[in-house]
Scaffold this motif. Structure first.
Motif, PDB file in Angstrom:
ATOM      1  N   LEU A 111      43.647  45.944  39.283  1.00  0.00           N
ATOM      2  CA  LEU A 111      42.727  44.796  39.308  1.00  0.00           C
ATOM      3  C   LEU A 111      43.473  43.544  38.848  1.00  0.00           C
ATOM      4  O   LEU A 111      44.108  43.553  37.792  1.00  0.00           O
ATOM      5  CB  LEU A 111      41.548  45.051  38.358  1.00  0.00           C
ATOM      6  CG  LEU A 111      40.646  43.840  38.060  1.00  0.00           C
ATOM      7  CD1 LEU A 111      39.831  43.445  39.294  1.00  0.00           C
ATOM      8  CD2 LEU A 111      39.696  44.144  36.898  1.00  0.00           C
ATOM      9  N   VAL A 112      43.396  42.473  39.655  1.00  0.00           N
ATOM     10  CA  VAL A 112      43.991  41.186  39.272  1.00  0.00           C
ATOM     11  C   VAL A 112      42.868  40.169  39.150  1.00  0.00           C
ATOM     12  O   VAL A 112      42.002  40.090  40.027  1.00  0.00           O
ATOM     13  CB  VAL A 112      45.017  40.715  40.334  1.00  0.00           C
ATOM     14  CG1 VAL A 112      45.527  39.312  40.022  1.00  0.00           C
ATOM     15  CG2 VAL A 112      46.184  41.698  40.418  1.00  0.00           C
ATOM     16  N   THR A 113      42.858  39.412  38.047  1.00  0.00           N
ATOM     17  CA  THR A 113      41.806  38.397  37.877  1.00  0.00           C
ATOM     18  C   THR A 113      42.431  37.035  37.591  1.00  0.00           C
ATOM     19  O   THR A 113      43.503  36.953  36.998  1.00  0.00           O
ATOM     20  CB  THR A 113      40.863  38.734  36.699  1.00  0.00           C
ATOM     21  OG1 THR A 113      41.608  38.662  35.478  1.00  0.00           O
ATOM     22  CG2 THR A 113      40.243  40.100  36.829  1.00  0.00           C
ATOM     23  N   TRP A 114      41.755  36.009  38.038  1.00  0.00           N
ATOM     24  CA  TRP A 114      42.132  34.646  37.672  1.00  0.00           C
ATOM     25  C   TRP A 114      40.926  33.726  37.777  1.00  0.00           C
ATOM     26  O   TRP A 114      39.914  34.073  38.394  1.00  0.00           O
ATOM     27  CB  TRP A 114      43.298  34.128  38.523  1.00  0.00           C
ATOM     28  CG  TRP A 114      43.063  33.988  40.004  1.00  0.00           C
ATOM     29  CD1 TRP A 114      42.165  33.188  40.648  1.00  0.00           C
ATOM     30  CD2 TRP A 114      43.790  34.678  41.042  1.00  0.00           C
ATOM     31  NE1 TRP A 114      42.289  33.329  42.011  1.00  0.00           N
ATOM     32  CE2 TRP A 114      43.286  34.224  42.295  1.00  0.00           C
ATOM     33  CE3 TRP A 114      44.837  35.610  41.061  1.00  0.00           C
ATOM     34  CZ2 TRP A 114      43.773  34.685  43.520  1.00  0.00           C
ATOM     35  CZ3 TRP A 114      45.320  36.060  42.286  1.00  0.00           C
ATOM     36  CH2 TRP A 114      44.796  35.606  43.487  1.00  0.00           C
ATOM     37  N   ASN A 115      41.033  32.556  37.148  1.00  0.00           N
ATOM     38  CA  ASN A 115      40.015  31.514  37.285  1.00  0.00           C
ATOM     39  C   ASN A 115      40.518  30.496  38.305  1.00  0.00           C
ATOM     40  O   ASN A 115      41.706  30.200  38.361  1.00  0.00           O
ATOM     41  CB  ASN A 115      39.757  30.853  35.930  1.00  0.00           C
ATOM     42  CG  ASN A 115      39.079  31.824  34.975  1.00  0.00           C
ATOM     43  OD1 ASN A 115      37.998  32.331  35.259  1.00  0.00           O
ATOM     44  ND2 ASN A 115      39.728  32.111  33.850  1.00  0.00           N
ATOM     45  N   ARG A 116      39.581  29.953  39.079  1.00  0.00           N
ATOM     46  CA  ARG A 116      39.972  29.153  40.246  1.00  0.00           C
ATOM     47  C   ARG A 116      40.585  27.800  39.904  1.00  0.00           C
ATOM     48  O   ARG A 116      40.295  27.231  38.852  1.00  0.00           O
ATOM     49  CB  ARG A 116      38.755  28.924  41.147  1.00  0.00           C
ATOM     50  CG  ARG A 116      38.378  30.162  41.885  1.00  0.00           C
ATOM     51  CD  ARG A 116      37.192  29.951  42.821  1.00  0.00           C
ATOM     52  NE  ARG A 116      36.502  31.226  42.903  1.00  0.00           N
ATOM     53  CZ  ARG A 116      35.333  31.479  42.341  1.00  0.00           C
ATOM     54  NH1 ARG A 116      34.645  30.542  41.746  1.00  0.00           N
ATOM     55  NH2 ARG A 116      34.816  32.692  42.411  1.00  0.00           N
ATOM     56  N   ARG A 117      41.416  27.325  40.847  1.00  0.00           N
ATOM     57  CA  ARG A 117      42.005  25.985  40.746  1.00  0.00           C
ATOM     58  C   ARG A 117      41.580  25.208  41.997  1.00  0.00           C
ATOM     59  O   ARG A 117      41.136  25.805  42.969  1.00  0.00           O
ATOM     60  CB  ARG A 117      43.525  26.074  40.694  1.00  0.00           C
ATOM     61  CG  ARG A 117      44.024  27.110  39.724  1.00  0.00           C
ATOM     62  CD  ARG A 117      45.527  27.102  39.606  1.00  0.00           C
ATOM     63  NE  ARG A 117      46.162  27.911  40.639  1.00  0.00           N
ATOM     64  CZ  ARG A 117      47.441  28.259  40.609  1.00  0.00           C
ATOM     65  NH1 ARG A 117      48.219  27.834  39.622  1.00  0.00           N
ATOM     66  NH2 ARG A 117      47.981  28.988  41.563  1.00  0.00           N
TER      67      ARG A 117
END
Ligand SMILES: Cc1cc2nc3c(=O)[nH]c(=O)nc-3n(C[C@H](O)[C@H](O)[C@H](O)COP(=O)(O)OP(=O)(O)OC[C@H]3O[C@@H](n4cnc5c(N)ncnc54)[C@H](O)[C@@H]3O)c2cc1C
Length: 484
Positions: A93-99
């Motif tokens: 699982l890879v997570t990030w917050n949007r840019r």
């Protein structure tokens, strides 16, 4: 279910109200990663931002360690690094917050596609804005172009969802030996200046990191907010929140700001009036609107929003630009602002408008030259806020100040820095002048100058341009594109 997760930190350098980090920690052990992006496909961050980033990453690493996690830092192209790490560490699982910058969106899309094709789950979240740029539209579904209806529509959506607390514990996923050599120390990134070390003023002025951001917000809501609606235009007072770099790097999010303020208002613990609070929220609204503009106009930092300005007769003048950058224009309020920027990495909003107007209008320099200087020197340099604000001042932007509105830096100084305290702080060679003379020393009597120890042209520059002449020249230049 326990699965190996990777959270990719970008401009979300905090633990609280970080939905992507929360999703990763809930899934299982997490590899917390920061990549200093060195690909030529993305705009490199400026010098002041590099300093801030270095400090903020150190604070983040400490905070993660207290929860059981650790920050892994690398430098390079995320398009190459991320898939390799994911494969070798067995990440599911890879997570990030949007840019919201075009090149960053393109990168994130590419990575999402590639990782998903390999059977990895990729989850992205909103941590940076109250509303995603596509969530507020006109009645016909088009992007908004004017702030007031934009903000009205945003307010009608009601309160943003409540911020979430920091994860209680983080289980750190160790780096496999095969990719350990890719990890670097913060010092190896070389983010802080050494030769020369120009960051002394920045160190004095700021406490980067999540805790510093929270303290600043609390202090502002508890006392600084009083009188904000009027005093925010006074550079001689510490009357604004100074949250901008913290918000830019995501050490605090707008949902946290919003709820902290509403909570304090409800409890009767917020300083100031309803008007002060609403005015402050509307500035957060300008930040939202700028991101909306950037998302829908990916070339906001490089291309005139109003294409009539493509024919504007700029008069590039390297020497004049240099004097503006160094705070040596001979116009006290402009020089004070540019020196505040150089020393602290920040400048008061009213003065940002004045120095930008002076550069674009009195000096006829392309707004992009100013945008680039701010990008390098501001600790809050932000692709959306900086570009939208420069185009706003230039008159080429959405809902912009009309080009013919040309700030007079003398009257701006007299109105917003009436005792000259701001000028005296940043242009100390003028400190001995009276309040009347301080904003236009070239008009002071010989006696007043002598008594203040000033020789115009020697101890302080003569004005780079006659303000009345510069104003008329700007209006004439504008007339050439007006009918287009
Ligand atoms: C030419 C020019 C360039 C600018 N470049 C930047 C930039 O690179 N980064 C940046 O964050 N701001 C920029 N601004 C906007 C503004 O000057 C700063 O956000 C503000 O001065 C930051 O101080 P503060 O945190 O004390 O603001 P406050 O008055 O306390 O406002 C609270 C927050 O609202 C947001 N905000 C306030 N004013 C604006 C605005 N006009 N546009 C967008 N957001 C706003 C900021 O996130 C700020 O932290 C620029 C303005 C001008 C005129």
């Amino acid at each position: 279910m326990t699965e190996r997760a990777l959270h990719w930190f970008r401009n979300d350098l905090r633990l609280a109200d970080n939905p992507a980090l929360a999703a990763a920690t809930e899934a299982g052990p997490v590899l917390c990663l920061y990549i200093l992006d060195t690909s030529p496909d993305r705009r490199p961050i400026g010098g002041a931002s590099r300093w801030w980033l270095s400090r903020s990453l150190a604070v983040l690493d400490d905070a993660l360690a207290r929860k059981g996690g650790r920050l892994v830092v690398m430098a390079g192209d995320p398009a190459l690094l991320l898939p390799r790490i994911v494969a070798e560490a067995g990440i599911k699982l890879v997570t990030w917050n949007r840019r919201y910058e075009a090149a960053e969106i393109a990168l994130d899309r590419k990575l999402k596609e590639a990782l998903t094709a390999d059977g990895i789950t990729v989850r992205s979240f909103n941590s940076h804005l109250l509303n995603e740029p596509w969530q507020i539209t006109t009645k016909t579904g088009q992007p908004m172009k004017v702030f007031t209806p934009y903000w009205r529509a945003a307010r009608q959506k009601g309160d943003p969802c409540a911020p979430t607390p920091a994860p209680r514990a983080i289980s750190a996923l160790p780096l496999p030996d095969s990719i350990k050599p890719l990890a670097v120390s913060l010092g190896d990134l070389g983010l802080e200046p050494t030769k020369p070390d120009w960051a002394g003023g920045l160190r004095e002025a700021w406490a980067p990191g999540e805790a510093g951001a929270a303290t600043r917000l609390d202090e502002f809501i508890g006392s600084g907010l009083a009188g904000y609606a009027e005093a925010r235009d006074r550079p001689d007072r510490a009357a604004t929140s100074r949250l901008s770099p913290h918000l830019h790097f995501g050490e605090i999010g707008p949902r946290q700001v919003w709820h902290a303020l509403q909570h304090a208002r409800a409890a009767g613990e917020a300083a100031g009036s309803e008007r002060d609070a609403e005015k402050f929220l509307s500035e957060i609204g300008w930040r939202e609107f700028s991101h909306h503009l950037l998302f829908h106009n990916p070339e906001l930092a490089t291309r005139n929003y109003d294409s009539r300005f493509d024919a504007f007769p700029w008069e590039p003048d390297h020497k004049a630009l240099r004097r503006w950058q160094r705070g040596q224009t001979g116009i006290p309020l402009v020089d004070a602002g540019m020196r505040e920027l150089w020393t602290t990495g920040w400048m008061h909003n009213r003065v940002r408008m004045v120095v930008a107007s002076f550069l674009i209008k009195h000096l006829l320099q392309d707004w992009r030259a100013g945008e680039a200087w701010f990008w390098d020197t501001l600790v809050d340099a932000d692709a959306a806020n900086n570009a939208a604000s420069w185009q706003w001042v230039a008159g080429s932007g959405a809902d912009a100040s009309p080009y013919f509105r040309i700030f007079n830096p003398v009257t701006q100084g007299e109105t917003h820095d009436p005792k000259g305290a701001y000028v005296r702080q940043w242009v100390p060679e003028l400190a001995g002048l009276s309040d009347k003379d301080i904003h236009q020393p070239w008009k002071a009597s010989e006696k007043a100058l002598r008594e203040a120890g000033i020789r115009i042209g020697e101890t302080y520059p003569a004005p780079l341009i006659d303000l009345a002449f510069g104003r008329q020249r700007a209006l004439d230049a504008f007339a050439t594109i007006r009918s287009g």
